[in-house]
Write a protein that holds these residues in place. Structure first.
Motif, PDB file in Angstrom:
ATOM      1  N   VAL A  89       0.778  -1.276  -0.047  1.00 19.02           N
ATOM      2  CA  VAL A  89       0.103   0.039   0.030  1.00 19.02           C
ATOM      3  C   VAL A  89       0.778   1.285   0.077  1.00 19.02           C
ATOM      4  O   VAL A  89       1.988   1.338   0.513  1.00 19.02           O
ATOM      5  CB  VAL A  89      -0.814   0.226   1.201  1.00 19.02           C
ATOM      6  CG1 VAL A  89      -1.782   1.280   1.332  1.00 19.02           C
ATOM      7  CG2 VAL A  89      -1.795  -1.097   1.262  1.00 19.02           C
ATOM      8  N   TYR A  92      -1.918   5.045   2.722  1.00 18.82           N
ATOM      9  CA  TYR A  92      -2.723   4.550   3.870  1.00 18.82           C
ATOM     10  C   TYR A  92      -3.907   5.143   4.254  1.00 18.82           C
ATOM     11  O   TYR A  92      -4.573   4.532   5.080  1.00 18.82           O
ATOM     12  CB  TYR A  92      -1.569   4.403   5.049  1.00 18.82           C
ATOM     13  CG  TYR A  92      -0.295   3.568   4.627  1.00 18.82           C
ATOM     14  CD1 TYR A  92      -0.615   2.063   4.581  1.00 18.82           C
ATOM     15  CD2 TYR A  92       0.742   3.912   4.039  1.00 18.82           C
ATOM     16  CE1 TYR A  92       0.722   1.316   4.430  1.00 18.82           C
ATOM     17  CE2 TYR A  92       2.097   3.228   3.990  1.00 18.82           C
ATOM     18  CZ  TYR A  92       1.738   1.967   3.706  1.00 18.82           C
ATOM     19  OH  TYR A  92       2.962   1.075   3.675  1.00 18.82           O
ATOM     20  N   THR A  96      -6.147  -0.055   1.377  1.00 17.56           N
ATOM     21  CA  THR A  96      -5.817  -1.081   2.212  1.00 17.56           C
ATOM     22  C   THR A  96      -5.508  -2.532   1.533  1.00 17.56           C
ATOM     23  O   THR A  96      -6.397  -2.613   0.649  1.00 17.56           O
ATOM     24  CB  THR A  96      -6.579  -1.340   3.466  1.00 17.56           C
ATOM     25  OG1 THR A  96      -6.114  -2.208   4.514  1.00 17.56           O
ATOM     26  CG2 THR A  96      -7.996  -1.560   3.235  1.00 17.56           C
ATOM     27  N   GLY A 124      -2.756  -0.413   6.770  1.00 12.60           N
ATOM     28  CA  GLY A 124      -2.834  -1.098   5.231  1.00 12.60           C
ATOM     29  C   GLY A 124      -3.004  -2.577   5.343  1.00 12.60           C
ATOM     30  O   GLY A 124      -2.961  -3.216   4.123  1.00 12.60           O
TER      31      GLY A 124
END
Length: 282
Positions: A89, A92, A96, A124
């Motif tokens: 990811v 953030y 996610t 994430g």
């Protein structure tokens, strides 16, 4: 003391494996375990005592996996001013992973303490903090105390709870759930008490105490995603507490009437301190 240096791990196991039973302290170290299936840190010792401060862990599948050999009834894990991030990811705040990625994963850990403190973040992951155990007589024992203070946990879920008898003390922190998924099979929440974990009334209640801070759920697909999802046995005790003059802020999709969902056939849950919350539709 890592002095700001980095460990760049290219395998698909764990970058670090802690097997010591004495106190292990790691300060100011960056751990990168970004290849497919990689873990940042595995804690395999029985009754470990581990403290991380000022660290950053970027991992593909598990940030910290606590799976003690032979199980544990007296573990201690503390992360302070530490970031545990899913390496897949980049945004953030809005994105996610989903499914079986875990920021902190606990298995066969009972009557132990897990602390996330002082500006720490877990971001994430599908299951940001996941607690599970072996199934014995229809329940998975827990009895752990989780202390979250002045920190932020963001992912598909902040907590994914499969065990019973735990206490969650969450103070002045942000729990944020994100879902872009479609289909009722992807129904989930920011704080999940999985259905059936109490085996009727056999399992000890989980106690969730939230003081100040914010719990939010962002639902961008057709799958349900609320702040809280309670087991149909409705044995969890939710308590909300003012932090000075600050309410507990609950942000949830306007699709719902309340920020609380419950698995069928139950339709209601019991909450203490509801007057200490403010609800915001998003």
């Amino acid at each position: 003391n890592g002095n700001g240096y980095s460990i760049n791990y290219t395998g698909n196991g764990s970058a670090l494996d802690i097997s010591a039973t004495s106190l292990v302290t790691i300060n100011n170290l960056n751990v990168n375990a970004t290849t497919n299936g990689a873990y940042g840190i595995t804690i395999s010792s029985t009754d470990p005592n581990v403290k991380l401060s000022g660290c950053t862990i970027k991992a593909d599948t598990r940030g910290i996996s606590m799976y003690p050999v032979g199980g544990s009834t007296n573990s201690y894990l503390e992360i302070t001013s530490t970031n545990i991030l899913n390496s897949r990811v980049t945004d953030y705040e809005n994105d996610t992973t989903v499914g079986d990625t875990r920021g902190i994963a606990l298995f066969d850990v009972e009557n132990s303490q897990i602390k996330v403190l002082n500006g720490s973040t877990i971001r994430g992951f599908g299951y940001s903090i996941n607690t599970s155990n072996n199934l014995v007589n229809g329940i998975r024992a827990g009895g752990n105390t989780y202390t979250i203070e002045d920190s932020s946990i963001t992912g598909w879920s902040a907590f994914n709870v499969w065990t019973v008898g735990n206490t969650f003390n969450i103070t002045n922190s942000i729990l944020k759930g994100i879902s872009d998924l479609d289909g009722e099979w992807n129904n989930f929440a920011t704080f999940v008490i999985n259905n059936g974990i109490y085996n009727g009334t056999a399992g000890a209640a989980n106690n969730v105490n939230i003081k100040g801070g914010e719990v939010s759920a962002y639902k961008n697909g057709t799958a349900n995603h609320n702040c809280f999802l309670e087991s149909s046995e409705t044995r969890t005790n939710f308590t909300f507490i003012m932090n000075g003059s600050d309410y507990v802020t609950l942000k949830y999709d306007e699709y719902y009437e309340t920020p609380f969902s419950v698995s069928a056939p139950a339709t209601t849950i019991t909450v203490s301190g509801i007057e200490n919350t403010e609800w915001i539709e998003i």
